[in-house]
Structure formats: structure tokens, C-alpha cells
Write an enzyme that holds these catalytic residues in place. Sequence first.
Site, mmCIF file in Angstrom:
data_model
loop_
_atom_site.group_PDB
_atom_site.id
_atom_site.type_symbol
_atom_site.label_atom_id
_atom_site.label_comp_id
_atom_site.label_asym_id
_atom_site.label_seq_id
_atom_site.Cartn_x
_atom_site.Cartn_y
_atom_site.Cartn_z
ATOM 1 N N HIS A 1 0.805 -1.227 0.000
ATOM 2 C CA HIS A 1 0.000 0.000 0.000
ATOM 3 C C HIS A 1 0.837 1.276 0.000
ATOM 4 O O HIS A 1 0.296 2.372 -0.085
ATOM 5 C CB HIS A 1 -0.947 0.018 1.216
ATOM 6 C CG HIS A 1 -0.226 0.307 2.509
ATOM 7 N ND1 HIS A 1 0.497 -0.638 3.180
ATOM 8 C CD2 HIS A 1 -0.109 1.456 3.224
ATOM 9 C CE1 HIS A 1 1.027 -0.107 4.271
ATOM 10 N NE2 HIS A 1 0.684 1.164 4.316
HETATM 11 C C1 UD1 Z 1 -2.060 5.365 5.967
HETATM 12 C C2 UD1 Z 1 -0.742 5.823 6.619
HETATM 13 C C3 UD1 Z 1 0.258 4.687 6.585
HETATM 14 C C4 UD1 Z 1 -0.329 3.425 7.191
HETATM 15 C C5 UD1 Z 1 -1.635 3.096 6.468
HETATM 16 C C6 UD1 Z 1 -2.329 1.864 7.007
HETATM 17 C C7 UD1 Z 1 -0.143 8.221 6.382
HETATM 18 C C8 UD1 Z 1 0.712 9.173 5.654
HETATM 19 N N1 UD1 Z 1 -0.156 6.950 5.895
HETATM 20 O O1 UD1 Z 1 -1.782 5.089 4.610
HETATM 21 O O2 UD1 Z 1 1.430 5.055 7.304
HETATM 22 O O3 UD1 Z 1 0.601 2.373 7.049
HETATM 23 O O4 UD1 Z 1 -2.520 4.206 6.625
HETATM 24 O O5 UD1 Z 1 -3.371 1.472 6.136
HETATM 25 O O6 UD1 Z 1 -0.776 8.577 7.353
HETATM 26 N N2 UD1 Z 1 -9.293 5.110 1.661
HETATM 27 C C9 UD1 Z 1 -10.448 4.357 1.659
HETATM 28 N N3 UD1 Z 1 -11.052 4.104 2.854
HETATM 29 C C10 UD1 Z 1 -10.568 4.580 4.023
HETATM 30 C C11 UD1 Z 1 -9.392 5.358 4.006
HETATM 31 C C12 UD1 Z 1 -8.749 5.601 2.822
HETATM 32 O O7 UD1 Z 1 -10.926 3.903 0.645
HETATM 33 O O8 UD1 Z 1 -11.169 4.309 5.062
HETATM 34 C C13 UD1 Z 1 -8.598 5.375 0.380
HETATM 35 C C14 UD1 Z 1 -8.712 6.784 -0.074
HETATM 36 O O9 UD1 Z 1 -8.891 6.775 -1.444
HETATM 37 C C15 UD1 Z 1 -7.358 7.390 0.252
HETATM 38 C C16 UD1 Z 1 -6.426 6.187 0.137
HETATM 39 O O10 UD1 Z 1 -7.219 5.062 0.537
HETATM 40 O O11 UD1 Z 1 -7.024 8.411 -0.599
HETATM 41 C C17 UD1 Z 1 -5.212 6.263 1.011
HETATM 42 O O12 UD1 Z 1 -5.582 6.487 2.377
HETATM 43 P P1 UD1 Z 1 -4.643 7.348 3.359
HETATM 44 O O13 UD1 Z 1 -5.247 7.404 4.706
HETATM 45 O O14 UD1 Z 1 -4.244 8.607 2.686
HETATM 46 O O15 UD1 Z 1 -3.305 6.574 3.456
HETATM 47 P P2 UD1 Z 1 -2.961 5.044 3.522
HETATM 48 O O16 UD1 Z 1 -2.371 4.730 2.187
HETATM 49 O O17 UD1 Z 1 -4.058 4.186 4.046
#
Ligand code: UD1
Length: 357
Positions: A204
Site C-alpha cells: 500500500h
Molecule cells: C495510511 C498511513 C500509513 C499506514 C496506512 C495503514 C499516512 C501518511 N499513511 O496510509 O502510514 O501504514 O494508513 O493502512 O498517514 N481510503 C479508503 N477508505 C478509508 C481510508 C482511505 O478507501 O477508510 C482510500 C482513499 O482513497 C485514500 C487512500 O485510501 O485516498 C489512502 O488512504 P490514506 O489514509 O491517505 O493513506 P494510507 O495509504 O491508508
Amino acid sequence: MLAVILGTRPELIKCAPVILEAQRRGIPVGIIHTGQHYTHELDGVFFEELRLPKPIAHIHVGSRPAPKQIGLMIYRLAEAFEAFSCTSVLVEGDTNSVLAGALAAYKSGIPVAHLEAGLRSDDWTMPEESNRVLADRVSKWLFCPTENQRECLRREGIDHEGVHVVGNTVVDAALHYVRVSYEKSDIAERLNVHQSNYGVLTMHRPSNVDEPVRLRAMLESISHASLEHGLKIVFPIHPRTKKTITDHHIPLPEHFVVTEPLGYLDLLRLQSSAQIILTDSGGIQEEACILRVPSITLRPNTERPETIHVGASILFHEPHNERLASVMHDQMKKDRSWENPFGDGKTAERVLDILSR
Ligand code: UD1
């Protein structure tokens, strides 16, 4: 009241032992949820499985560009700290929620405790590296998993009586919930891998999954290497990874068993019976080491070098079919009696002993 800031999956898992132990001891504790993760698979299922209490406040920040996400979190967290008269704040790890929680508390004059302090990859292209360094800088209590992190902090001039080596709560959680997973999870049967040799794959990190050419090449190498070893690959796909795969029509091979993101019990159950784990997640890298399953860390560097030093994991990031097949072979042949570097599963007790003082 001790406010625990939660935003994403790893924070829920690693803070759960502290929250539940605080409740057992009658210490006033409340969860403030930032809403960085919000879907059931990435959030709700973990509250259920870990039996966490409902948050006292939810600030619903959701997904947005990092500066806006962090800024909005700081504003709303500061309001929540005031509303609930918080006297100390606990953050865990290195996500945007951690940085926002630490800064909001520090600027509100509330002491901050940082669980998993002192981890360093020295890779400033990762969003997590700046989050960790800045959170450590403003924390009063820094809970390091091993001596290695105390040394990293010392190098940065952080060497005061608030720094403690306590182990990692990931051990408390993994050792307890892996037993529960064998009673409650039938994921291996549901995915029809219970009688097969299989590996588990998770990816991820932006550096692996945002660029389609790289993601496609990595998946091709993993496909080739796993076929060579007769392994199915269980691949729970994070939403960030799914987006690149879907937008760029990246094909997935037939021996990949693809699922939505899995709950904690299902993933622990699958990990514990896997032949090998391939991951770019720090938490899964640690869990694999604790569960004595060899892993390959799909990154050029790591802030968890302990897993490499004890031989549980190895770094691999070049998409190269033959080399990956050979690394996989070596890892799977490893003697699994390595030492667990992350402690004895009593980290939450130690943290609360120190905070109660
Ligand atoms: C975040 C953390 C990472 C951690 C990971 C665990 C930061 C910078 N990154 O990364 O360190 O290892 O969480 O999973 O804080 N999305 C959904 N549903 C959700 C949340 C997000 O579909 O409930 C999608 C959205 O499109 C979003 C993307 O996932 O843009 C990424 O989510 P984000 O919270 O930005 O970062 P992670 O890649 O999950």
C-alpha cells in the site's frame, strides 16, 4: 483524562492493548478518532474485533491532501481536547493522524506520549518519516520498542528521562489475537487455501503502488516467483492499490486469491499458516517476525531493522523475477527459531506503569 488519538488500522491494533489495560486499571481513557480511515474494512471491523470502546469524539476528517488533512485535524483535535478536558495525549506510530495529534496537543500545552518512538528509515520521501521525527520532537514520553530506537533518538539529541525502551504493543496484540483468530476466523476455508501452500501479499505504500509501471512490474515478479514455488498468493487489496490496478487495467494472475482488505483476526490467521509473507507494511513485517513466518519486505529500506538482523525478513525492491524467486527460496528454507526482538507482550503494562507515575 488520557486521550488516545486513532486514525488508521495500525493505530487501532497497537493502541488497543494500552486502552484495554487502562480500562482494567480504572484509568480514565477516551478515544478521539480522526477519521483518516473510515470504511468498515479499514476501521469499523477493527473496533469490533479488538472490542474497543466507542470514541468519545470523532472529527471525521476523511481522505484529502496531506497538508489539508493534517491542518484540519489539528484544528478539530484542539477543540476536542478542550471539550473533554484532556490532560495527556497518546499517539502511536507515524501516520498523518499521529503528527496532527502530537502537534495539536503540544500547542495546547498538553503532554504527549508517543508509542513506537524513535523509528527511522532515513528516507524522507516517505510521508511517515517526517511524521515520526516531528512527533518525537514534541513528545514528553517516548516509548521505544528496542534499544535501537533509543540510539536513533540519542543521535538527534533526544536523550532525556522521558525516553523508555518498553517493547512493542504489536506483540501484546498479536500473541493474544492469533489464539482468538483460530477460534473465530474461517478465512482459510473461505478462501479455499486451507489445504494449499500459500503466501500472503500486501502493498500500500505510495512508492510501490502509485506508479502503475512499478506496480505492474512488482506484481509480475511476485507472480513468477510464487508460481515457481507452487504457491498461491492471497492478496488483500488496499484501496490505494486497487485504484491503480483498476485505473490502469493491471491484470492479476489466476493463482492470486484476491480479496478486499481483511479484518485483524482473518489476517492474523492467514499470516500464521503462510509459507511466506511479502509486504511493504511495517506492522505486518513485525507480525510475521513475531509469528515466526519468514517475510520479504518490499522496500529499499526499513525503520524496523530488527526483523532483518534476526533473519526473519529481507529487503527486496527491484522487480526482478529470478532474483525474487531465489530470495523467496532462501527465506522459506530459514530456520524459524529466531529471537523476537519486540518484547514479551507486556508493553502496554509497562507504558501504563510509566504514565501512571
Ligand atoms: C495510511 C498511513 C500509513 C499506514 C496506512 C495503514 C499516512 C501518511 N499513511 O496510509 O502510514 O501504514 O494508513 O493502512 O498517514 N481510503 C479508503 N477508505 C478509508 C481510508 C482511505 O478507501 O477508510 C482510500 C482513499 O482513497 C485514500 C487512500 O485510501 O485516498 C489512502 O488512504 P490514506 O489514509 O491517505 O493513506 P494510507 O495509504 O491508508
